[in-house]
Write a protein that holds these residues in place. Structure first.
Motif, PDB file in Angstrom:
ATOM      1  N   TYR A   7       0.842  -1.202   0.000  1.00 33.68           N
ATOM      2  CA  TYR A   7       0.000   0.000   0.000  1.00 33.68           C
ATOM      3  C   TYR A   7       0.881   1.258   0.000  1.00 33.68           C
ATOM      4  CZ  TYR A   7      -3.589  -3.407   1.153  1.00 33.68           C
ATOM      5  OH  TYR A   7      -4.434  -4.496   1.128  1.00 33.68           O
TER       6      TYR A   7
ATOM      7  N   ASP B 127       1.777   6.569   2.842  1.00 31.50           N
ATOM      8  CA  ASP B 127       0.991   7.333   3.817  1.00 31.50           C
ATOM      9  C   ASP B 127      -0.020   6.459   4.554  1.00 31.50           C
ATOM     10  OD1 ASP B 127       2.367   9.565   3.012  1.00 31.50           O
ATOM     11  OD2 ASP B 127       0.805  10.240   1.609  1.00 31.50           O
ATOM     12  N   ASP B 128      -0.302   5.290   4.043  1.00 35.00           N
ATOM     13  CA  ASP B 128      -1.319   4.417   4.652  1.00 35.00           C
ATOM     14  C   ASP B 128      -0.724   3.251   5.443  1.00 35.00           C
ATOM     15  OD1 ASP B 128      -3.518   5.851   3.491  1.00 35.00           O
ATOM     16  OD2 ASP B 128      -3.078   4.845   1.573  1.00 35.00           O
ATOM     17  N   ARG B 129       0.558   3.036   5.332  1.00 36.88           N
ATOM     18  CA  ARG B 129       1.155   1.838   5.917  1.00 36.88           C
ATOM     19  C   ARG B 129       1.123   1.845   7.444  1.00 36.88           C
ATOM     20  NH1 ARG B 129       6.498   1.577   1.954  1.00 36.88           N
ATOM     21  NH2 ARG B 129       5.312   1.333  -0.009  1.00 36.88           N
TER      22      ARG B 129
ATOM     23  N   ASP C 252      -0.985   3.303   9.623  1.00 42.67           N
ATOM     24  CA  ASP C 252      -2.319   3.019  10.166  1.00 42.67           C
ATOM     25  C   ASP C 252      -2.727   1.572   9.907  1.00 42.67           C
ATOM     26  OD1 ASP C 252      -2.509   5.620  11.047  1.00 42.67           O
ATOM     27  OD2 ASP C 252      -3.699   6.306   9.325  1.00 42.67           O
ATOM     28  N   LEU C 253      -2.390   1.067   8.729  1.00 41.74           N
ATOM     29  CA  LEU C 253      -2.734  -0.310   8.392  1.00 41.74           C
ATOM     30  C   LEU C 253      -1.985  -1.294   9.301  1.00 41.74           C
ATOM     31  CD1 LEU C 253      -4.240  -2.218   6.440  1.00 41.74           C
ATOM     32  CD2 LEU C 253      -2.227  -2.120   4.953  1.00 41.74           C
TER      33      LEU C 253
ATOM     34  N   GLU D 231     -12.460   2.696   1.617  1.00 40.90           N
ATOM     35  CA  GLU D 231     -12.749   4.073   1.991  1.00 40.90           C
ATOM     36  C   GLU D 231     -14.239   4.364   1.883  1.00 40.90           C
ATOM     37  OE1 GLU D 231     -10.297   6.223  -0.699  1.00 40.90           O
ATOM     38  OE2 GLU D 231      -8.493   6.022   0.543  1.00 40.90           O
TER      39      GLU D 231
ATOM     40  N   LEU E  14      -8.642   0.715  -0.304  1.00 39.99           N
ATOM     41  CA  LEU E  14      -7.431   1.494  -0.104  1.00 39.99           C
ATOM     42  C   LEU E  14      -6.510   1.303  -1.306  1.00 39.99           C
ATOM     43  CD1 LEU E  14      -6.270   3.192   2.309  1.00 39.99           C
ATOM     44  CD2 LEU E  14      -5.011   1.112   2.955  1.00 39.99           C
TER      45      LEU E  14
ATOM     46  N   ASP F 260       0.248   0.702  -3.638  1.00 40.78           N
ATOM     47  CA  ASP F 260       1.395   1.571  -3.863  1.00 40.78           C
ATOM     48  C   ASP F 260       1.600   1.832  -5.353  1.00 40.78           C
ATOM     49  OD1 ASP F 260       3.671   3.067  -3.202  1.00 40.78           O
ATOM     50  OD2 ASP F 260       4.984   1.322  -3.415  1.00 40.78           O
TER      51      ASP F 260
END
Length: 291
Positions: free
Chosen positions: A151, A154-156, A158-159, A206, A212, A215
Motif C-alpha cells: 500500500y 501514507d497508509d502503511r 495506520d494499516l 474508503e 485502499l 502503492d
C-alpha cells in the motif's frame, strides 16, 4: 424183331432236341453317378478374396489404434484440434489439503466461526509452470510489514497498527514472475474468526465501492471484465484495475473467505500491461482453494 436192351444207369444218355439256355444272373442295375461336386472358384478369385480380407482386418486394426491414440492424447496434441492459446497459465492440479482429525470444513454448520483448519500455507495458489518464484515470498509465513508494503507509504502506519490490534493469527504469501515480466503476489491473512476478517476487510474500503489504493497506482476502479458469477456462494470477491495506467499496470483483488482475507496483485512494467485473462484465472483458482 430186334430186342432193345436198357442202358446202364450210369451211362450218359444223349439228349436230343434243343438245349435250354443256362440260367443267367439278373442284370445289374446301372451304377448311379455321384452327386456333382460344387465347382471350385478359380484360384485368382481365392487370392483376391484373401487379399481383401487381410486389407479389411489391417485397416480395422489401424482405425482402432488411431482412435485409441487420439482419445489418449491431449486436445492440444492432435493436429487440427489444438485450442488457441488464450493467455491462461499452466497451473499444477489443485488439491485441498487434508484436515486434522474431526476438524470441520470452514462453511459447515458446525463451524460457526468459519475457520480454515487446514494449514494456511497449503491453501496458497501454487506458482504456474515457467514461473520464477520470489525468494522472499516462497509460500511460507511473512510479516505485517511485508504485507503493508503493498500500500501507499501514507497508509502503511495506520494499516500496520490496525493489524497489530486485531485478532490476526498469521500471514502466508507466495510470489512469482513469469517470462513475460508479469509479477504476481498472493497474501492470505487469517484471523481468529469470520467476524475479525470481515472487520478488517471492511476497514480496507474508503467507501462502499473502492478499497485502499495500492502503492504506485492511480486509484482502483472495478474491473469491467470480471463477473460476479465467477465466485462461489460462500465467499466475497472484488476485482480491480487502475483508472489510469502509468509506467506499470496493476491489477488486484480481495477474497473474503470465512476467517481469511486474500489479496492478489499482478503488475507488468511495459506497454502491454498486466493481462486480464491470467489475473482472472488466478483469482478464480485462489477463490476455489478458500471456498
Amino acid at each position: 424183331m430186334t430186342e432193345q436192351t436198357a442202358a446202364p444207369a450210369d451211362t450218359a444218355v444223349p439228349v436230343t432236341g434243343p438245349i435250354p439256355p443256362a440260367p443267367q444272373d439278373p442284370p445289374a442295375l446301372p451304377a448311379q453317378d455321384p452327386a456333382p461336386a460344387a465347382p471350385r472358384p478359380p484360384r485368382r478369385v481365392l487370392w483376391a478374396v484373401l487379399r481383401w480380407t487381410a486389407a479389411v482386418l489391417v485397416m480395422g486394426g489401424l482405425g482402432a489404434g488411431t482412435v485409441a491414440g487420439i482419445t489418449s492424447m491431449k486436445r492440444t496434441d492432435v493436429p487440427g484440434l489444438a485450442t488457441k492459446d488464450d493467455g491462461r497459465w499452466d497451473y499444477p492440479a489443485l488439491t485441498l489439503p487434508a484436515l486434522p482429525a474431526d476438524a470441520p470444513r470452514p462453511y459447515s454448520d458446525s463451524n460457526i466461526a468459519e475457520i480454515h483448519h487446514a494449514d494456511l500455507r497449503r491453501l496458497l495458489l501454487p506458482a504456474p509452470a515457467g514461473a520464477t518464484v520470489d525468494k522472499e515470498l516462497d509460500g511460507g509465513w511473512t510479516d505485517i510489514a511485508r504485507y503493508a508494503s503493498e500500500y501507499g507509504k501514507d497508509d502503511r502506519a495506520d494499516l500496520t497498527q490496525h493489524l497489530k490490534d486485531s485478532a490476526l493469527r498469521h500471514i502466508a504469501a507466495r510470489g512469482w514472475t513469469m517470462p513475460d515480466g508479469t509479477s504476481s503476489r498472493v497474501y492470505l491473512l487469517q484471523f481468529n474468526s469470520v467476524a475479525y476478517s470481515t472487520g478488517f476487510h471492511d476497514e480496507l474500503y474508503e467507501d462502499d465501492s473502492f478499497p485502499l489504493p495500492l502503492d504506485r497506482t492511480a486509484g482502483p476502479v472495478a474491473d469491467p471484465g470480471w463477473s460476479s458469477s465467477d465466485g462461489t456462494e460462500a465467499t466475497t470477491v472484488r476485482v480491480y484495475t487502475e483508472s489510469e495506467t502509468g509506467a506499470q499496470e496493476v491489477r488486484h483483488a480481495y477474497v473474503l473467505a470465512g476467517d481469511t482475507v486474500a489479496l492478489l496483485v499482478q503488475t507488468r512494467k511495459d506497454a502491454a500491461g498486466a493481462k486480464a485473462v491470467p489475473f482472472h484465472q488466478a483469482v478464480v483458482l485462489q477463490n476455489q482453494l478458500l471456498g
